[in-house]
Design a protein around this motif. Structure first.
Motif, short mmCIF file in Angstrom:
data_model
loop_
_atom_site.label_atom_id
_atom_site.label_comp_id
_atom_site.label_asym_id
_atom_site.label_seq_id
_atom_site.Cartn_x
_atom_site.Cartn_y
_atom_site.Cartn_z
N TYR A 72 -21.13 -6.47 49.33
CA TYR A 72 -19.96 -7.07 48.49
C TYR A 72 -18.55 -7.03 49.17
CZ TYR A 72 -22.95 -5.71 44.60
OH TYR A 72 -24.10 -5.62 43.59
N GLU A 73 -18.26 -6.46 50.32
CA GLU A 73 -17.40 -6.58 51.17
C GLU A 73 -17.06 -8.09 51.74
OE1 GLU A 73 -19.18 -3.98 51.52
OE2 GLU A 73 -18.00 -2.14 51.00
N MET A 76 -16.10 -10.24 49.11
CA MET A 76 -14.68 -10.29 48.44
C MET A 76 -13.95 -11.01 49.66
SD MET A 76 -14.54 -8.76 45.46
CE MET A 76 -13.15 -7.70 45.16
N ALA A 94 -10.18 -10.57 41.42
CA ALA A 94 -11.35 -9.65 41.98
C ALA A 94 -12.08 -8.91 40.91
CB ALA A 94 -10.59 -8.49 42.73
N SER A 97 -14.39 -11.95 39.40
CA SER A 97 -15.52 -12.37 40.31
C SER A 97 -16.61 -11.36 40.37
CB SER A 97 -14.74 -12.62 41.86
OG SER A 97 -13.75 -13.65 41.92
N LEU A 98 -16.28 -10.21 40.74
CA LEU A 98 -17.30 -9.10 40.68
C LEU A 98 -17.96 -9.21 39.58
CD1 LEU A 98 -15.29 -5.91 42.24
CD2 LEU A 98 -17.21 -7.12 43.10
N LEU A 121 -13.48 -1.80 47.53
CA LEU A 121 -13.28 -3.03 47.03
C LEU A 121 -12.14 -3.56 46.50
CD1 LEU A 121 -17.15 -3.62 45.90
CD2 LEU A 121 -16.17 -4.63 47.94
#
Length: 269
Positions: A72-73, A76, A94, A97-98, A121
């Protein structure tokens, strides 16, 4: 034995299922029509039919693993070309998007089992807008996760660093009373463990066991003894944790009433 058509119609006519659950159940039925993968022991099918062995509902021909750990990093930082999502620049981007990305994580559970270290995140975006402005978007994000992901086997991490995002998430938990996600509070040193701080803050803490075979059959009484030693918990605090556990338990009112009476009797002993 029911025919395939009868099983299909039973699923379609089941009034307890949502549309999404119906689609998943139909897909799982089709999967069960396949043979198990080659190489399984000869007696596996018989033992499965007799419910001696369980395949954890992973299916006979699983399309993907159960546990997926996306980076996930990296998502992002770079975004995702496939989903036409650029790297997020704001808190709103953010969170959106997640949420979109989570719906595309492949798993035989049909939901993301792991959704990342949420505080790490989101912290840069939360810092950019401040605690007050970040609270409501985070609240809506957590509500969305609970309503979209239909199983509390979904996990997220926060910590071990202290962050505004992590504090807001913990602050929102009692207000929202969501089942999703399960949160793991990470820590590096014993003195950083959050249990004592949660107790001092008046949080509703439960110390529970759901699998007696886990950790070599560690019993709940031993868990409580270790917690008392680890966090300096008093007898009253341990009892309060068990009362909170009864309140949170997925059991009927009669069972809860019995457990409360047992705790009350123990308190008087």
């Amino acid at each position: 034995m029911q025919t395939i058509k009868e099983q299909i119609m039973d699923i379609i006519r089941d009034p307890s299922k949502t549309h999404r659950q119906t689609v998943f159940a139909l897909a799982e039925l089709a999967d069960r029509l396949c043979d198990y993968p080659a190489g399984i022991p000869e007696n596996f099918q018989r033992l499965a039919d007799e419910e001696i062995l369980c395949d954890h509902n992973d299916g006979h021909a699983p399309l993907c693993p159960r546990y997926i750990l996306p980076d996930y990093e990296r998502f992002m930082e770079r975004g995702c070309d496939f989903l036409r999502l650029p790297a997020p620049r704001t808190l709103a981007e953010a969170l959106a998007s997640l949420t979109i990305f989570y719906t595309h994580v492949p798993s035989i559970t049909h939901f993301p089992v792991y959704i990342g270290r949420l505080d790490r995140l989101l912290e840069p975006f939360v810092q950019a807008v401040g605690r007050a402005q970040a609270r409501e978007p985070l609240r809506l994000f957590l509500i969305g996760l609970d309503r979209i992901i239909g199983d509390s086997f979904c996990h997220a991490n926060i910590g071990p660093e202290q962050t505004v995002t992590g504090e807001l998430i913990v602050e929102l938990l009692p207000e929202l009373q969501n089942a999703v996600p399960n949160l793991t509070l990470l820590y590096r040193r014993r003195e950083d463990h959050p249990l004592r701080r949660l107790l001092d803050a008046g949080a509703a803490v439960t110390l529970s066991r759901d699998d007696p075979t886990f950790l070599g059959g560690l019993a709940l009484t031993e868990e409580l003894r270790r917690a008392a030693e680890f966090a300096g918990m008093s007898r009253e605090e341990l009892l309060a944790c068990q009362e909170a556990a009864v309140d949170a338990a997925f059991c009927g009112p009669e069972t809860k009433a019995f457990l409360r009476r047992a705790l009350a009797e123990f308190r008087q002993s």
